[in-house]
Structure formats: C-alpha cells, structure tokens
Design a protein around this motif. Structure first.
Motif, mmCIF file in Angstrom:
data_model
loop_
_atom_site.group_PDB
_atom_site.id
_atom_site.type_symbol
_atom_site.label_atom_id
_atom_site.label_comp_id
_atom_site.label_asym_id
_atom_site.label_seq_id
_atom_site.Cartn_x
_atom_site.Cartn_y
_atom_site.Cartn_z
ATOM 1 N N SER A 1 33.995 -54.083 -33.947
ATOM 2 C CA SER A 1 34.948 -53.162 -33.331
ATOM 3 C C SER A 1 34.401 -52.512 -32.071
ATOM 4 O O SER A 1 35.155 -51.984 -31.256
ATOM 5 N N SER A 2 33.089 -52.545 -31.898
ATOM 6 C CA SER A 2 32.456 -52.038 -30.679
ATOM 7 C C SER A 2 31.244 -52.917 -30.382
ATOM 8 O O SER A 2 30.741 -53.610 -31.266
ATOM 9 N N PRO A 3 30.756 -52.895 -29.138
ATOM 10 C CA PRO A 3 29.609 -53.747 -28.788
ATOM 11 C C PRO A 3 28.401 -53.470 -29.685
ATOM 12 O O PRO A 3 28.114 -52.323 -30.017
ATOM 13 N N ILE A 4 27.703 -54.530 -30.070
ATOM 14 C CA ILE A 4 26.554 -54.411 -30.960
ATOM 15 C C ILE A 4 25.302 -54.191 -30.114
ATOM 16 O O ILE A 4 24.869 -55.085 -29.388
ATOM 17 N N ASN A 5 24.735 -53.007 -30.228
ATOM 18 C CA ASN A 5 23.596 -52.624 -29.394
ATOM 19 C C ASN A 5 22.294 -52.917 -30.122
ATOM 20 O O ASN A 5 21.505 -52.022 -30.410
ATOM 21 N N CYS A 6 22.095 -54.183 -30.428
ATOM 22 C CA CYS A 6 20.907 -54.624 -31.141
ATOM 23 C C CYS A 6 20.380 -55.863 -30.424
ATOM 24 O O CYS A 6 21.165 -56.771 -30.120
ATOM 25 N N PRO A 7 19.097 -55.934 -30.101
ATOM 26 C CA PRO A 7 18.563 -57.117 -29.429
ATOM 27 C C PRO A 7 18.919 -58.402 -30.173
ATOM 28 O O PRO A 7 18.774 -58.492 -31.392
ATOM 29 N N SER A 8 19.385 -59.392 -29.424
ATOM 30 C CA SER A 8 19.827 -60.638 -30.054
ATOM 31 C C SER A 8 19.423 -61.838 -29.204
ATOM 32 O O SER A 8 19.471 -61.800 -27.976
ATOM 33 N N LEU A 9 19.030 -62.910 -29.896
ATOM 34 C CA LEU A 9 18.709 -64.185 -29.265
ATOM 35 C C LEU A 9 19.630 -65.234 -29.866
ATOM 36 O O LEU A 9 19.675 -65.404 -31.086
ATOM 37 N N HIS A 10 20.369 -65.934 -29.022
ATOM 38 C CA HIS A 10 21.388 -66.889 -29.462
ATOM 39 C C HIS A 10 21.023 -68.297 -29.017
ATOM 40 O O HIS A 10 20.661 -68.515 -27.864
ATOM 41 N N PHE A 11 21.146 -69.266 -29.932
ATOM 42 C CA PHE A 11 20.962 -70.677 -29.611
ATOM 43 C C PHE A 11 22.346 -71.317 -29.488
ATOM 44 O O PHE A 11 23.140 -71.279 -30.439
ATOM 45 N N LEU A 12 22.635 -71.919 -28.328
ATOM 46 C CA LEU A 12 23.918 -72.582 -28.100
ATOM 47 C C LEU A 12 23.683 -74.060 -27.799
ATOM 48 O O LEU A 12 22.990 -74.402 -26.838
ATOM 49 N N VAL B 1 37.910 -62.476 -41.558
ATOM 50 C CA VAL B 1 36.951 -61.381 -41.694
ATOM 51 C C VAL B 1 36.873 -60.910 -43.142
ATOM 52 O O VAL B 1 37.879 -60.477 -43.704
ATOM 53 N N PRO B 2 35.694 -60.940 -43.762
ATOM 54 C CA PRO B 2 35.537 -60.315 -45.083
ATOM 55 C C PRO B 2 35.765 -58.804 -44.977
ATOM 56 O O PRO B 2 35.540 -58.205 -43.913
ATOM 57 N N LYS B 3 36.186 -58.198 -46.053
ATOM 58 C CA LYS B 3 36.526 -56.770 -46.014
ATOM 59 C C LYS B 3 35.365 -55.907 -45.534
ATOM 60 O O LYS B 3 35.550 -54.967 -44.758
ATOM 61 N N LEU B 4 34.149 -56.210 -45.987
ATOM 62 C CA LEU B 4 33.020 -55.368 -45.611
ATOM 63 C C LEU B 4 32.684 -55.490 -44.122
ATOM 64 O O LEU B 4 32.044 -54.607 -43.555
ATOM 65 N N ALA B 5 33.136 -56.558 -43.490
ATOM 66 C CA ALA B 5 32.821 -56.776 -42.077
ATOM 67 C C ALA B 5 33.992 -56.472 -41.157
ATOM 68 O O ALA B 5 33.963 -56.818 -39.975
ATOM 69 N N VAL B 6 34.994 -55.780 -41.666
ATOM 70 C CA VAL B 6 36.211 -55.572 -40.883
ATOM 71 C C VAL B 6 35.954 -54.792 -39.596
ATOM 72 O O VAL B 6 36.646 -54.987 -38.594
ATOM 73 N N ASN B 7 34.948 -53.914 -39.594
ATOM 74 C CA ASN B 7 34.637 -53.130 -38.397
ATOM 75 C C ASN B 7 33.356 -53.596 -37.690
ATOM 76 O O ASN B 7 32.883 -52.925 -36.771
ATOM 77 N N ALA B 8 32.830 -54.724 -38.110
ATOM 78 C CA ALA B 8 31.533 -55.169 -37.594
ATOM 79 C C ALA B 8 31.542 -55.423 -36.091
ATOM 80 O O ALA B 8 30.525 -55.242 -35.418
#
Length: 235
Positions: A156-167, A147-154
């Motif tokens: 830490s809780s569920p991300i409540n932003c619409p997301s589309l994932h390709f797997l 984890v980069p320092k700026l993303a250490v808390n990225a």
C-alpha cells in the motif's frame, strides 16, 4: 567493535515452489566464494510436502516442499498464516537473521515480509528484516497474483527496505518482477540472460552483489537506521 565487524550478515534462504533447501543450497553455492564467503547462509525446507509434480524431477532428487498453497488462478491462498508462523518459529530458534533470500514462490513471500512486519501482522516476535534478496520475484496483487489476507496492505506504500532483485531476460515472470521493482524505494537489480532459474554470477553480477552486501553489512555493523543506510567504509 573489531570483533563485531567480523560478523557476516545472516540470511535465511527460502527455496522455490516444490523444491527444497538442499536444492537451493546446491544452486546458491555455485556463486563465487568471494560472495558466499561474506554471508552466513541458512537454508530452510518449506513446511508442506509437495502435492503435485515438481518441475525439477529428473534433475534433483525429492523430497520437494511448498510454502503455501493456492488455487489455479492464484486468487485464493491456503496455509499462508501457518507458513509465516513456521518461518517465525524457525527464526526465533535459530536467529537472529539480518536478511532473507527467496526464489520464485518464496521471493513473492519474502517481498511482502518487510511490510507485514511493519504492519504488525506477521513475524512479530523476531527482529525486523534489514534487507531482502529476491530471485524471480513477483508482487501479491500484481499482474499474475491475488493477495492473501495478511498481505493486503503489504504494498500500500513504498517499501523502504534495501532490496536486491534478480531479473531474467527469458523469465516468464519477468513482467511481474519489473512491477515488483516499483514497490521498493531504492531497488538494486541484477539482470541475467536466463529464465526462471537461479543464475550463476558473472563478474558484473558478482560486483553488484558485493556492493549490495557491503551496504547491508555496514548497516548491520553500525546499527544505522535501515531506512537511511549508507556505507561508511570498505570491507
């Protein structure tokens, strides 16, 4: 409102590791016009020239670029803050942007951006991103990455932003992508049979993509709370 409803979601598209905006654009524009025609797609080269061989040499012409750098164990990161400042500067000059799309390295970065904005540690001078599209993504702090320092808390809780994932079924990063899904409140998923690539969209995938666009478009037009977004009408 009639004029506003004709606007397209404006998406900043970020390419993969040691690739380029030109390459990403060529691959994305293989998607059906029924999808790409509903989007305002802007492609950006990463800030740092590639310092090693690209896996795309022989398939696509150079130059190739990197968003940030890391050690061989993916536990230490370099130029990460400069990368975010570079993206923020571009967004300030050419935005506003409604969403971001990232492939591979950029998908890892894009997955953390909504939370980094929420925490006020990155992209503070531009509007909050309304949605993310992540192709072959992974989580900072997941199975394969530190984890980069700026993303250490990225995450830490569920991300409540619409997301589309390709797997991708054959993607070496599939497990990381599945872990990333668990970090978002209501992730939408496109499964495909290929590996670590930007796949073409078949009819089923295009339908999922169009459904996701419709939801985000309605949120964009109505100004609905991005944490409670619901489509109210068809295109």
């Amino acid at each position: 409102m009639e004029k506003e409803s004709k606007k397209k979601p404006r998406i900043l598209c970020l390419h993969g590791y040691r690739e380029s905006a030109k390459i990403l654009k060529k691959l994305i524009l293989r998607w059906p016009e029924s999808v790409t025609g509903k989007l305002d797609l802007i492609f950006l080269d990463a800030p740092f020239p590639a310092k090693g061989k690209s896996r795309l040499e022989g398939f696509f012409d150079p130059p190739y670029f990197e968003w940030f750098r890391f050690n061989k164990d993916f536990t230490e990161f370099y130029n990460f803050e400069e990368c975010l400042e570079y993206i923020e500067d571009f967004m300030s000059k050419h935005g506003p942007f409604d969403g971001i799309l990232g492939f591979s390295m950029a998908a890892i970065l894009c997955a953390a951006i909504p939370s980094m904005q929420r925490e006020g540690v990155a992209l503070k001078k531009v509007p909050k991103i309304k949605f993310v599209i992540l192709i072959s993504g992974a989580k900072f702090g997941g199975p394969s990455f530190g984890v980069p320092k700026l993303a250490v808390n990225a995450f830490s809780s569920p991300i409540n932003c619409p997301s589309l994932h390709f797997l991708g079924e054959k993607d070496y990063q599939k497990k990381d992508g599945e872990v990333l899904l668990e970090c978002f409140v209501d992730p939408q998923v496109i499964h495909h049979p290929k590996g670590h690539v930007i796949p073409e969209l078949d009819d089923s995938s295009a339908e999922i993509m169009l459904g996701f666009i419709e939801k985000t478009f309605q949120n964009f037009v109505t100004g609905a709370d991005q944490y409670n977004w619901k489509p109210k009408a068809k295109f």
